[in-house]
Design a protein around this motif. Structure first.
Motif, PDB file in Angstrom:
ATOM      1  N   GLN A   1       5.757  13.968   8.548  1.00 14.08           N
ATOM      2  CA  GLN A   1       5.474  13.545   7.177  1.00 14.08           C
ATOM      3  C   GLN A   1       4.288  14.302   6.598  1.00 14.08           C
ATOM      4  OE1 GLN A   1       5.558   9.411   4.879  1.00 14.08           O
ATOM      5  NE2 GLN A   1       3.892   9.453   6.371  1.00 14.08           N
ATOM      6  N   LEU A   2       3.191  14.384   7.340  1.00 17.88           N
ATOM      7  CA  LEU A   2       2.021  15.093   6.833  1.00 17.88           C
ATOM      8  C   LEU A   2       2.299  16.583   6.715  1.00 17.88           C
ATOM      9  CD1 LEU A   2      -0.831  15.087   5.821  1.00 17.88           C
ATOM     10  CD2 LEU A   2      -1.658  15.094   8.181  1.00 17.88           C
TER      11      LEU A   2
ATOM     12  N   ALA B   1      -5.991  12.076  10.476  1.00 18.28           N
ATOM     13  CA  ALA B   1      -4.575  12.435  10.638  1.00 18.28           C
ATOM     14  C   ALA B   1      -4.236  12.847  12.055  1.00 18.28           C
ATOM     15  CB  ALA B   1      -4.218  13.560   9.673  1.00 18.28           C
TER      16      ALA B   1
ATOM     17  N   TYR C   1       4.531  20.939   0.861  1.00 17.14           N
ATOM     18  CA  TYR C   1       5.062  20.639  -0.469  1.00 17.14           C
ATOM     19  C   TYR C   1       3.977  20.705  -1.536  1.00 17.14           C
ATOM     20  CZ  TYR C   1       9.169  18.518   1.875  1.00 17.14           C
ATOM     21  OH  TYR C   1      10.284  18.265   2.634  1.00 17.14           O
ATOM     22  N   SER C   2       2.808  20.131  -1.227  1.00 17.67           N
ATOM     23  CA  SER C   2       1.755  19.984  -2.240  1.00 17.67           C
ATOM     24  C   SER C   2       0.762  21.130  -2.262  1.00 17.67           C
ATOM     25  CB  SER C   2       0.982  18.684  -1.993  1.00 17.67           C
ATOM     26  OG  SER C   2       0.213  18.780  -0.796  1.00 17.67           O
TER      27      SER C   2
ATOM     28  N   ALA D   1      -1.932  20.982  -0.974  1.00 23.92           N
ATOM     29  CA  ALA D   1      -3.206  20.299  -1.195  1.00 23.92           C
ATOM     30  C   ALA D   1      -4.226  20.698  -0.138  1.00 23.92           C
ATOM     31  CB  ALA D   1      -2.995  18.792  -1.161  1.00 23.92           C
TER      32      ALA D   1
ATOM     33  N   LYS E   1     -10.430  13.694   6.752  1.00 18.53           N
ATOM     34  CA  LYS E   1      -8.995  13.405   6.649  1.00 18.53           C
ATOM     35  C   LYS E   1      -8.228  14.057   7.799  1.00 18.53           C
ATOM     36  CE  LYS E   1      -8.630  12.612   1.664  1.00 18.53           C
ATOM     37  NZ  LYS E   1      -8.006  13.059   0.393  1.00 18.53           N
TER      38      LYS E   1
ATOM     39  N   SER F   1      -5.761  23.701   4.424  1.00 20.21           N
ATOM     40  CA  SER F   1      -4.678  23.803   3.447  1.00 20.21           C
ATOM     41  C   SER F   1      -3.575  24.689   4.009  1.00 20.21           C
ATOM     42  CB  SER F   1      -5.186  24.392   2.125  1.00 20.21           C
ATOM     43  OG  SER F   1      -4.142  24.498   1.173  1.00 20.21           O
TER      44      SER F   1
ATOM     45  N   LYS G   1       5.120  17.946   5.893  1.00 21.21           N
ATOM     46  CA  LYS G   1       5.853  18.095   4.634  1.00 21.21           C
ATOM     47  C   LYS G   1       4.907  17.993   3.443  1.00 21.21           C
ATOM     48  CE  LYS G   1      10.105  16.146   6.574  1.00 21.21           C
ATOM     49  NZ  LYS G   1      10.997  14.955   6.598  1.00 21.21           N
ATOM     50  N   TYR G   2       4.026  17.002   3.481  1.00 23.71           N
ATOM     51  CA  TYR G   2       3.088  16.825   2.374  1.00 23.71           C
ATOM     52  C   TYR G   2       2.205  18.059   2.199  1.00 23.71           C
ATOM     53  CZ  TYR G   2      -1.152  15.420  -0.051  1.00 23.71           C
ATOM     54  OH  TYR G   2      -2.233  15.387  -0.897  1.00 23.71           O
ATOM     55  N   LEU G   3       1.685  18.579   3.306  1.00 20.94           N
ATOM     56  CA  LEU G   3       0.781  19.723   3.226  1.00 20.94           C
ATOM     57  C   LEU G   3       1.470  20.934   2.598  1.00 20.94           C
ATOM     58  CD1 LEU G   3      -0.999  19.532   6.698  1.00 20.94           C
ATOM     59  CD2 LEU G   3      -2.012  19.092   4.464  1.00 20.94           C
TER      60      LEU G   3
END
Length: 259
Positions: A157-158, A177, A164-165, A167, A173, A132, A160-162
Motif C-alpha cells: 500500500q505505501l 512506516a 502514485y503521489s 510525495a 514517517k 521520495s 503504491k502511495y509513494l
C-alpha cells in the motif's frame, strides 16, 4: 572503469562505501551504477569482510539517478532497458550480497537512492532524512525487481502511495512506516559503525545462513530455500559453532573466524 565518485574504506571487518558526489547530491550516473554493482560483487570474495555500510558524502544520501544524462542514456525504450539493466544489476548485487548491508541515511534519499536503501538489509537515518519516489513526475517506470525491494521494505500500500503521489515524507514517517529500523538524533556515522562492529563480531556463518533464510521466505523459491537449508546445516559442522559452545562454557566472549 572507475567512476571516481565511489569511495571505499575499511575498518577491520566493516567496509564502508561512500557515494562521493555532493555537488550533485550524490546522484548516480551510469558509470557509478556499474561500479557499485562490481564493488558489492567483489566484496563477497573478501574473506575478512563481514558487514557493508552504504552512505553518502556531505548532507545527502543519494538523489537517485543523474537525470542530466537521461537524454543520452535513457532516451527511449531500447536505451532505457539497457540503462535499467545496469540499475537492476546494482540493486541485485546489494540485495544478494551474503554479507549484512546497512544504509546510513541523511538528507535526500530519492528515486534510485531510495532503491539503493531499500535493497539494504538495515536502514538507519538521522532527522534530516527526506524520502521520495518521484517516477510519476518524470514519466518513467521502475524495474520490477527494484520495485520488489521497495514493496518488501514498506509494504504494497505505501509503495503504491509513494509512486502514485511522488510525495515526500520525512524520517519520522519513514520510521513509523517501518522503512527505517532506527532514527538517530545525532552522530549517525558513529552509531552505524558501532552497530556494524557489533554485527561483525558475531558468527558470520550464522548471519549468512540467516540472511539466506529470510531471502527464501520473501521469494518462496525452492532453490533459495535449499541453499538456506544447506548454509544452516553447515553452521553445525563449523569451527565457529564449537567456539560458541566453548565460549559459553568458559563465560567469555567468543572469537568467530567464519570457519
Amino acid at each position: 572503469m572507475k567512476s571516481g565518485f565511489l569511495n571505499v574504506a575499511r575498518d577491520s571487518a566493516v567496509v564502508t562505501i561512500t557515494i562521493n558526489r555532493p555537488d550533485r547530491k550524490n546522484a548516480m550516473n551510469q558509470a557509478m551504477w556499474r561500479e557499485m554493482a562490481d564493488l558489492y560483487t567483489h566484496l563477497v570474495r573478501e574473506e575478512d569482510a563481514r558487514v557493508v555500510v552504504l552512505t553518502g558524502s556531505g548532507k545527502d544520501f543519494c538523489a537517485g539517478a543523474d537525470i542530466s544524462e537521461f537524454d543520452t542514456v535513457r532516451k527511449d525504450a531500447a536505451s532505457a532497458r539497457a540503462y535499467e539493466a545496469e540499475n537492476s544489476r546494482t540493486f541485485a548485487a546489494i540485495r544478494n550480497c551474503p554479507l549484512p548491508t546497512i544504509a546510513a541515511i541523511r538528507g535526500i534519499c530519492f528515486g534510485g537512492g531510495f532503491g539503493l536503501a531499500a535493497s539494504c538489509d538495515i536502514r538507519i537515518a538521522d532527522g534530516s532524512a527526506l524520502f521520495s519516489v518521484p517516477a510519476a513526475r518524470l514519466g518513467l517506470a521502475y524495474p520490477a525487481d527494484a520495485m520488489a525491494d521497495i514493496v518488501n521494505a514498506v509494504g504494497p500500500q505505501l509503495a503504491k502511495y509513494l509512486v502514485y503521489s511522488a510525495a515526500r515524507f520525512d524520517a519520522q514517517k519513514a520510521l513509523s512506516a517501518g522503512f527505517l529500523m532506527e532514527l538517530v538524533p545525532e552522530d549517525l556515522d558513529a552509531h552505524v559503525q558501532h552497530l556494524a562492529a557489533e554485527i561483525a563480531a558475531n558468527a558470520p556463518l550464522t548471519i549468512r545462513a540467516t540472511k539466506a533464510s529470510i531471502r527464501a521466505c520473501l521469494t518462496g523459491k525452492e532453490d533459495e530455500l535449499a541453499q538456506a537449508v544447506a548454509l544452516g546445516d553447515a553452521t553445525f559442522e563449523s569451527e565457529d559453532y564449537a567456539e560458541g559452545r566453548a565460549a559459553f562454557r568458559e563465560k567469555r566472549r567468543p572469537v568467530f573466524r567464519g570457519r
